[in-house]
Design a protein around this motif. Sequence first.
Motif, PDB file in Angstrom:
ATOM      1  N   LYS A   1       0.825  -1.220   0.000  1.00 42.91           N
ATOM      2  CA  LYS A   1       0.000   0.000   0.000  1.00 42.91           C
ATOM      3  C   LYS A   1       0.851   1.259   0.000  1.00 42.91           C
ATOM      4  CE  LYS A   1      -4.104   1.979   0.371  1.00 42.91           C
ATOM      5  NZ  LYS A   1      -5.171   1.794  -0.646  1.00 42.91           N
ATOM      6  N   LEU A   2       2.016   1.202   0.650  1.00 44.28           N
ATOM      7  CA  LEU A   2       2.870   2.375   0.821  1.00 44.28           C
ATOM      8  C   LEU A   2       4.225   2.117   0.164  1.00 44.28           C
ATOM      9  CD1 LEU A   2       2.057   2.796   4.608  1.00 44.28           C
ATOM     10  CD2 LEU A   2       1.114   4.208   2.770  1.00 44.28           C
ATOM     11  N   PRO A   3       4.330   2.326  -1.125  1.00 47.55           N
ATOM     12  CA  PRO A   3       5.556   1.965  -1.846  1.00 47.55           C
ATOM     13  C   PRO A   3       6.796   2.755  -1.438  1.00 47.55           C
ATOM     14  CG  PRO A   3       4.035   3.168  -3.273  1.00 47.55           C
ATOM     15  CD  PRO A   3       3.287   2.844  -2.041  1.00 47.55           C
ATOM     16  N   ASN A   4       6.612   3.855  -0.709  1.00 50.43           N
ATOM     17  CA  ASN A   4       7.759   4.651  -0.276  1.00 50.43           C
ATOM     18  C   ASN A   4       8.112   4.421   1.190  1.00 50.43           C
ATOM     19  OD1 ASN A   4       8.092   6.015  -2.805  1.00 50.43           O
ATOM     20  ND2 ASN A   4       6.314   7.279  -2.297  1.00 50.43           N
ATOM     21  N   ALA A   5       7.466   3.472   1.824  1.00 52.37           N
ATOM     22  CA  ALA A   5       7.685   3.236   3.250  1.00 52.37           C
ATOM     23  C   ALA A   5       8.680   2.111   3.492  1.00 52.37           C
ATOM     24  CB  ALA A   5       6.367   2.911   3.934  1.00 52.37           C
ATOM     25  N   GLU A   6       9.430   2.251   4.573  1.00 51.80           N
ATOM     26  CA  GLU A   6      10.332   1.206   5.061  1.00 51.80           C
ATOM     27  C   GLU A   6       9.726   0.656   6.346  1.00 51.80           C
ATOM     28  OE1 GLU A   6      14.993   0.646   6.533  1.00 51.80           O
ATOM     29  OE2 GLU A   6      14.168   2.647   6.142  1.00 51.80           O
ATOM     30  N   ILE A   7       9.712  -0.658   6.480  1.00 50.87           N
ATOM     31  CA  ILE A   7       9.059  -1.292   7.622  1.00 50.87           C
ATOM     32  C   ILE A   7      10.051  -2.169   8.366  1.00 50.87           C
ATOM     33  CG2 ILE A   7       7.194  -2.852   8.343  1.00 50.87           C
ATOM     34  CD1 ILE A   7       5.844  -1.924   5.595  1.00 50.87           C
ATOM     35  N   ILE A   8      10.158  -1.947   9.665  1.00 49.53           N
ATOM     36  CA  ILE A   8      10.950  -2.788  10.557  1.00 49.53           C
ATOM     37  C   ILE A   8       9.958  -3.601  11.379  1.00 49.53           C
ATOM     38  CG2 ILE A   8      12.749  -2.865  12.306  1.00 49.53           C
ATOM     39  CD1 ILE A   8      13.557  -1.434   9.695  1.00 49.53           C
ATOM     40  N   THR A   9      10.055  -4.918  11.320  1.00 48.90           N
ATOM     41  CA  THR A   9       9.057  -5.748  11.991  1.00 48.90           C
ATOM     42  C   THR A   9       9.723  -6.837  12.829  1.00 48.90           C
ATOM     43  OG1 THR A   9       7.090  -7.144  11.623  1.00 48.90           O
ATOM     44  CG2 THR A   9       8.775  -7.163   9.896  1.00 48.90           C
ATOM     45  N   ILE A  10       9.152  -7.101  13.991  1.00 49.26           N
ATOM     46  CA  ILE A  10       9.773  -7.962  14.998  1.00 49.26           C
ATOM     47  C   ILE A  10       8.869  -9.152  15.297  1.00 49.26           C
ATOM     48  CG2 ILE A  10      10.830  -7.989  17.306  1.00 49.26           C
ATOM     49  CD1 ILE A  10      10.372  -4.777  17.075  1.00 49.26           C
ATOM     50  N   GLU A  11       9.458 -10.354  15.330  1.00 45.37           N
ATOM     51  CA  GLU A  11       8.692 -11.566  15.630  1.00 45.37           C
ATOM     52  C   GLU A  11       9.461 -12.448  16.600  1.00 45.37           C
ATOM     53  OE1 GLU A  11       6.128 -14.375  16.204  1.00 45.37           O
ATOM     54  OE2 GLU A  11       5.599 -12.575  15.048  1.00 45.37           O
ATOM     55  N   LEU A  12       8.776 -12.941  17.608  1.00 44.00           N
ATOM     56  CA  LEU A  12       9.398 -13.780  18.628  1.00 44.00           C
ATOM     57  C   LEU A  12       9.461 -15.244  18.212  1.00 44.00           C
ATOM     58  CD1 LEU A  12      10.538 -14.121  21.496  1.00 44.00           C
ATOM     59  CD2 LEU A  12       8.174 -14.271  22.328  1.00 44.00           C
ATOM     60  N   ASP A  13       8.407 -15.720  17.543  1.00 41.62           N
ATOM     61  CA  ASP A  13       8.318 -17.132  17.191  1.00 41.62           C
ATOM     62  C   ASP A  13       9.219 -17.453  15.996  1.00 41.62           C
ATOM     63  OD1 ASP A  13       6.464 -19.726  17.506  1.00 41.62           O
ATOM     64  OD2 ASP A  13       6.745 -19.335  15.366  1.00 41.62           O
ATOM     65  N   GLU A  14      10.112 -18.432  16.147  1.00 41.97           N
ATOM     66  CA  GLU A  14      11.096 -18.760  15.116  1.00 41.97           C
ATOM     67  C   GLU A  14      10.430 -19.254  13.825  1.00 41.97           C
ATOM     68  OE1 GLU A  14      14.520 -19.569  12.977  1.00 41.97           O
ATOM     69  OE2 GLU A  14      14.400 -18.508  14.900  1.00 41.97           O
ATOM     70  N   GLU A  15       9.461 -20.138  13.944  1.00 37.29           N
ATOM     71  CA  GLU A  15       8.825 -20.704  12.756  1.00 37.29           C
ATOM     72  C   GLU A  15       8.083 -19.628  11.960  1.00 37.29           C
ATOM     73  OE1 GLU A  15       5.682 -24.295  11.556  1.00 37.29           O
ATOM     74  OE2 GLU A  15       6.483 -24.155  13.602  1.00 37.29           O
ATOM     75  N   ARG A  16       7.358 -18.783  12.658  1.00 35.88           N
ATOM     76  CA  ARG A  16       6.641 -17.708  11.967  1.00 35.88           C
ATOM     77  C   ARG A  16       7.611 -16.700  11.361  1.00 35.88           C
ATOM     78  NH1 ARG A  16       1.635 -16.654  16.261  1.00 35.88           N
ATOM     79  NH2 ARG A  16       0.635 -18.686  15.917  1.00 35.88           N
ATOM     80  N   PHE A  17       8.695 -16.438  12.067  1.00 35.33           N
ATOM     81  CA  PHE A  17       9.723 -15.530  11.558  1.00 35.33           C
ATOM     82  C   PHE A  17      10.270 -16.035  10.223  1.00 35.33           C
ATOM     83  CE2 PHE A  17      14.346 -14.636  11.369  1.00 35.33           C
ATOM     84  CZ  PHE A  17      14.313 -13.251  11.272  1.00 35.33           C
ATOM     85  N   GLN A  18      10.578 -17.322  10.155  1.00 37.74           N
ATOM     86  CA  GLN A  18      11.101 -17.899   8.917  1.00 37.74           C
ATOM     87  C   GLN A  18      10.060 -17.856   7.800  1.00 37.74           C
ATOM     88  OE1 GLN A  18      14.168 -18.531   8.471  1.00 37.74           O
ATOM     89  NE2 GLN A  18      14.907 -18.526  10.578  1.00 37.74           N
TER      90      GLN A  18
ATOM     91  N   GLY B   1       9.037  -9.908  -3.194  1.00 38.16           N
ATOM     92  CA  GLY B   1      10.072  -8.983  -3.649  1.00 38.16           C
ATOM     93  C   GLY B   1      10.182  -7.732  -2.807  1.00 38.16           C
ATOM     94  N   LEU B   2       9.913  -7.870  -1.505  1.00 40.86           N
ATOM     95  CA  LEU B   2       9.870  -6.701  -0.625  1.00 40.86           C
ATOM     96  C   LEU B   2      10.995  -6.674   0.405  1.00 40.86           C
ATOM     97  CD1 LEU B   2       6.015  -6.691   0.022  1.00 40.86           C
ATOM     98  CD2 LEU B   2       7.285  -5.036  -1.363  1.00 40.86           C
ATOM     99  N   GLU B   3      11.988  -7.550   0.239  1.00 38.76           N
ATOM    100  CA  GLU B   3      13.025  -7.657   1.268  1.00 38.76           C
ATOM    101  C   GLU B   3      13.880  -6.396   1.407  1.00 38.76           C
ATOM    102  OE1 GLU B   3      14.565 -10.224  -2.244  1.00 38.76           O
ATOM    103  OE2 GLU B   3      12.661  -9.517  -1.419  1.00 38.76           O
ATOM    104  N   GLU B   4      13.856  -5.505   0.397  1.00 42.21           N
ATOM    105  CA  GLU B   4      14.616  -4.257   0.481  1.00 42.21           C
ATOM    106  C   GLU B   4      13.905  -3.223   1.358  1.00 42.21           C
ATOM    107  OE1 GLU B   4      17.681  -3.676  -0.774  1.00 42.21           O
ATOM    108  OE2 GLU B   4      17.651  -5.813  -1.307  1.00 42.21           O
ATOM    109  N   ARG B   5      12.593  -3.414   1.569  1.00 37.18           N
ATOM    110  CA  ARG B   5      11.830  -2.421   2.347  1.00 37.18           C
ATOM    111  C   ARG B   5      11.210  -2.982   3.626  1.00 37.18           C
ATOM    112  NH1 ARG B   5       7.470  -0.193   0.598  1.00 37.18           N
ATOM    113  NH2 ARG B   5       6.969  -1.555  -1.153  1.00 37.18           N
ATOM    114  N   VAL B   6      11.081  -4.289   3.715  1.00 36.44           N
ATOM    115  CA  VAL B   6      10.526  -4.907   4.929  1.00 36.44           C
ATOM    116  C   VAL B   6      11.643  -5.695   5.605  1.00 36.44           C
ATOM    117  CG1 VAL B   6       8.738  -6.384   5.896  1.00 36.44           C
ATOM    118  CG2 VAL B   6       8.261  -5.067   3.809  1.00 36.44           C
ATOM    119  N   HIS B   7      12.089  -5.208   6.738  1.00 35.18           N
ATOM    120  CA  HIS B   7      13.226  -5.802   7.438  1.00 35.18           C
ATOM    121  C   HIS B   7      12.731  -6.514   8.704  1.00 35.18           C
ATOM    122  CE1 HIS B   7      15.557  -3.282   4.758  1.00 35.18           C
ATOM    123  NE2 HIS B   7      14.886  -2.225   5.185  1.00 35.18           N
ATOM    124  N   THR B   8      13.020  -7.786   8.816  1.00 37.71           N
ATOM    125  CA  THR B   8      12.536  -8.577   9.943  1.00 37.71           C
ATOM    126  C   THR B   8      13.638  -8.789  10.983  1.00 37.71           C
ATOM    127  OG1 THR B   8      13.120 -10.629   8.800  1.00 37.71           O
ATOM    128  CG2 THR B   8      10.863  -9.816   8.508  1.00 37.71           C
TER     129      THR B   8
END
Length: 214
Positions: free
Chosen positions: A73-90, A100-107
């Motif tokens: 929705k926001l093509p100019n936004a950078e997102i930092i997102t945090i997850e505790l669960d290992e399986e869901r994180f992967q 194709g969003l790994e340049e803007r969504v950082h986990t």
Amino acid sequence: MVNEEVLTYIENLIPDPQDYIKQMEAFAEKHDVPIMEKTGIEVLLLLLSMQQPKKIVEIGTAIGYSGIRMAVKLPNAEIITIELDEERFQQANLNIKEMGLEERVHTLHGDALSLSEEINKYGPFDALFIDATKAKYTKFFKLYEPMLSSNGIIYTDNVLFKGTVARDRSELKTRRQRTLVRKLDEFNHWLFTLDKYETTIIPVGDGIAVSKRK
């Protein structure tokens, strides 16, 4: 909260998302992964599109559903997102890469209460989205609120918890449910006492609290 008939009507008005988004929704339903409800995510995305944040921090990645929806929705936004669960994180990383969003969504993997110093390096943030362990909502808010820019907004999901916050707690079956609902209720009341913020709760999805600096 709207009744099921009205909810179905509204959901039927929402255009179908991309095929991969639909696959994520199906995966979440099959594997019992909590993601935002259709009406809730649509309202969140509309609010964010009006705000146009450049940097968003999300507490609670799950499988990456909401982070991906925000990034699309926001093509100019950078997102930092945090997850505790290992399986869901992967799984989130797989979904983000597939889109194709790994340049803007950082986990980041770990407890958001322990990663604040690392997260702070990415700030300041224009938006904070809280959608993780409900019993820790107040702690998340207090810890991450200082990382916001001057016009930052905090969005908190699940604050009505299927309407249980408005019910008599004696109706709840387990002690865990009663404790969780009590903490959510305390969090909601606390939001409305903050001198620096004005808050409203939008009764869509599972309830979204929007807190904006005065």
